[in-house]
Design an enzyme around this catalytic site. Sequence first.
Site, mmCIF file in Angstrom:
data_model
loop_
_atom_site.group_PDB
_atom_site.id
_atom_site.type_symbol
_atom_site.label_atom_id
_atom_site.label_comp_id
_atom_site.label_asym_id
_atom_site.label_seq_id
_atom_site.Cartn_x
_atom_site.Cartn_y
_atom_site.Cartn_z
ATOM 1 N N GLU B 245 -3.998 -6.506 -6.280
ATOM 2 C CA GLU B 245 -3.295 -5.851 -5.169
ATOM 3 C C GLU B 245 -2.077 -5.202 -5.803
ATOM 4 O O GLU B 245 -1.189 -5.889 -6.299
ATOM 5 C CB GLU B 245 -2.890 -6.922 -4.154
ATOM 6 C CG GLU B 245 -2.295 -6.344 -2.886
ATOM 7 C CD GLU B 245 -1.343 -7.326 -2.240
ATOM 8 O OE1 GLU B 245 -1.666 -8.504 -2.102
ATOM 9 O OE2 GLU B 245 -0.234 -6.865 -1.894
ATOM 10 N N CYS B 282 4.934 -6.401 0.275
ATOM 11 C CA CYS B 282 3.931 -5.393 -0.092
ATOM 12 C C CYS B 282 3.465 -4.634 1.138
ATOM 13 O O CYS B 282 2.860 -3.574 1.021
ATOM 14 C CB CYS B 282 2.752 -6.031 -0.813
ATOM 15 S SG CYS B 282 2.197 -7.552 -0.043
#
Lengths: 506, 506
Positions: B245, B282
Amino acid sequence: MSAAPVWSVDPRTGNPREQVAVEATAEEVDRAVRAAHAVRDALADRAARAAFLRAAAELLEESGAHIVEAADAETALGPARLTGELARTAAQLRSFAEVVDEGAYLDVHIDHQDGSRTPPWPDLRRYKIPLGVVAVYAASNFPLAFSVPGGDTASALAAGCPVVVKAHPDHPATSELCASVLRRAAARTGLPEDVVTLVHGFDAGVELIRHPLVSAAGFTGSVRGGRALFDAAAARPAPIPFHGELGSLNPVVVTGAAAAERAGEIGAGLGGSMTLGAGQFCTKPGFVLVPEGATGDQLLKALTETVSSTGSGVLLDHRMRDAFVAGVRERAALPDVVAPVTPGAAGEHTVSAGFLTVPAARLAAKGPHDALLEECFGPVTVIARYTSVDEIAAVLARLPGNLTATLQTATEGDDPDAARLLAALTPLAGRILVNGWPTGVAVAPAQHHGGPYPATTSTSTSVGATAIERWLRPVTYQSTPEALLPPELREDNPLGLPRRVDGRRA
Amino acid sequence: MSAAPVWSVDPRTGNPREQVAVEATAEEVDRAVRAAHAVRDALADRAARAAFLRAAAELLEESGAHIVEAADAETALGPARLTGELARTAAQLRSFAEVVDEGAYLDVHIDHQDGSRTPPWPDLRRYKIPLGVVAVYAASNFPLAFSVPGGDTASALAAGCPVVVKAHPDHPATSELCASVLRRAAARTGLPEDVVTLVHGFDAGVELIRHPLVSAAGFTGSVRGGRALFDAAAARPAPIPFHGELGSLNPVVVTGAAAAERAGEIGAGLGGSMTLGAGQFCTKPGFVLVPEGATGDQLLKALTETVSSTGSGVLLDHRMRDAFVAGVRERAALPDVVAPVTPGAAGEHTVSAGFLTVPAARLAAKGPHDALLEECFGPVTVIARYTSVDEIAAVLARLPGNLTATLQTATEGDDPDAARLLAALTPLAGRILVNGWPTGVAVAPAQHHGGPYPATTSTSTSVGATAIERWLRPVTYQSTPEALLPPELREDNPLGLPRRVDGRRA
């Protein structure tokens, strides 16, 4: 500069048959991908996709005689095998229509808002959507089932992804016929023809994997070619999934008890499996552990009889024929390697089947004999004679990944080594067979045609219902009003899909 | 040469707190991986794994105060946030224990022999087995939930894979405490401690991804670091799955109707979400399309108030602080970019939150303003003012992949643009929110935390029950006698697993 011609070649003579097409330029590849991308929304309707796949199966069957004739002329695989492959390919298209109809592949999950969770759950609804344009690289050895109308194409279309196929140079005429069938099937079901396009040429294949609008790729072929494309897919500014089936040795272990029980049957069965389609199956048993001693000798005797009585064969093209002849020559020249039936060149265009033997001890450590642990495409297998189960285990630990691994065990009474050997084979492959032969891959939901690298470059399968998973990605809608949700995720389940609600099947 | 020391550093002062460990040498990484590989069979028992995960949750909670104290001292994330993160991490471990108990993740398929199929089906039985040792690269911004005891570790252990974690240098002390908790939990449930090992150091991370016995990797971090490791995973002789990610802009679109309805609420909500955890999520909304005109101005007024009243914050380390200060300065210097609240350096160790505005038209084509379409880690967001829905669509078409995409739409009455904009947002992200904020990721079966590259390097999720799928591969047993089948695949279903038989749920 004029475009490079694409010739259909007769492998039985090495002579060109006809010019079928020209190689696609970079501009033509770009146009094909953009056209596919532009029509992707047309594939959003599941009913239309299922109808399209069924129409493709029907038209493939209607044109069957013509396609088989062309395929035989440029692959020499023979009408019987190709007729079977066509039936399998049509059945495969229909099986993916069923997968689309059922809708379980959408993997619908609904979690209702729940403030008691840590952290609290908002309303979450997940299903899978198509990735976008898929590039399919056709295989040499299955001009239908793993090529233009094959499993990669069928599963990608089933997922809702338009497809650009890169034809294999061994069967361009067959590829053109099949692409035309698929495009007609699209038109017949009201879909734009550009949901499937065919391109020819090595450079076109490289352009395709690099194209920014290509979202994923499927490949069946060699380790060398597949790895080059895998590397290109990984090196893109935005990498894409590359589902490649590259190469496999397909080891077989014959236990002492199995050899004692039915040496002749196993030897004959192995001979049949390894020479099937002139040894050009990706699931050909290419490495067999056989006990030293009398029962193992009997097995080899039966294998010798079967392989000796196999007529010479024509490989898919002369490059493969040359690679086969050179590959068996190199392996046969290794110390302690014997060829009870010598494989190699037969006539100018043909090869003869054979097999090599080697003491398993030669393979226990890294060395020149490691060539015997690499796939050799064509009608040859390597028999490693072992003296103990520990020796088997030592050799198995040195094998690369495989599509299949097979255990031949006693069918009556207890086989003391069976459980241990099955446990040692399982890490090596994606499909484990007991007392069968790996050639022949059923199109079934429980099928898995894939395995640790280099068998495949991903953990997915290229055969069977779950092959559709390769072309999808999940998306979750959070706290989205009913009116804005796709019908697949609405509370009243208007499409009647199987789903999991709040963690339970519903 | 002595081993490089690993220091815990206080980001509030930039001063070292204590030496926690030393960086692992190549030999130490090799030893850790081999130790993990050697104990992999100990994880085969599902009940033992579930018990282990629950024990880990319990011990994590027992050591909670101590862990939160250490984590706060080296991350400055604050005790409240870290206490919540610890509870979430424990809940996550327990949720994977439930996943293991239920067994649906094994994805059992059984197809009985059926001669009527084309080609005929042999008996085929498929389930999923663990890939082997998993490398986990911990995140800077979630010292617990995406680090040593986080989702990657929990899901890999749940799948039956031993884990070697590469600690993040921003919280080595916390990492040591958590690794110790996991190893104690293993011992308490009768498992070898080496099912989880911790290593420190940049070079150790590179060694880890290259190790032949590492079978897959999970990563949460920057595009630069993640891409380097992805490239290394792909370049191995045998490539492995790399679930990374990397980065996400998390676009938000505010429709005209939404701004007209509740400009103040949206502006305040945005300000809260983008400054949460000092903008180090994030899922921070980093790019927001807001209408030109009075209602958009009102939204910005509310945003200005919220952001201005946010105190200065400490970022995870001084490198990030410097990157933030430089990143916002570079962006603010672009033509037509205005900073109603200027983000940047506050004190010597702190930063202040702010936001930038730009006319959306500036982003319609490639140019220097593309810097505004790249994630800037820290408390800043970019507001693009649009004049038409077509302009929104043009900007959205230029965005890279994201973890989330959010639509702010009218809650009362029809919003004429909502459906079109939701359709334009869906291709951009793995999670789509309506009238919510993307910070905060529930651990639920329907969750999807992933998205098109660079959000993730695969199509998988790193949060929620389906995260377990990343660490498994299917294996099919063909024509295998009952006595040799794993219990998961036996005809009488002794483990009571959910399964599909002959293509239907059973």
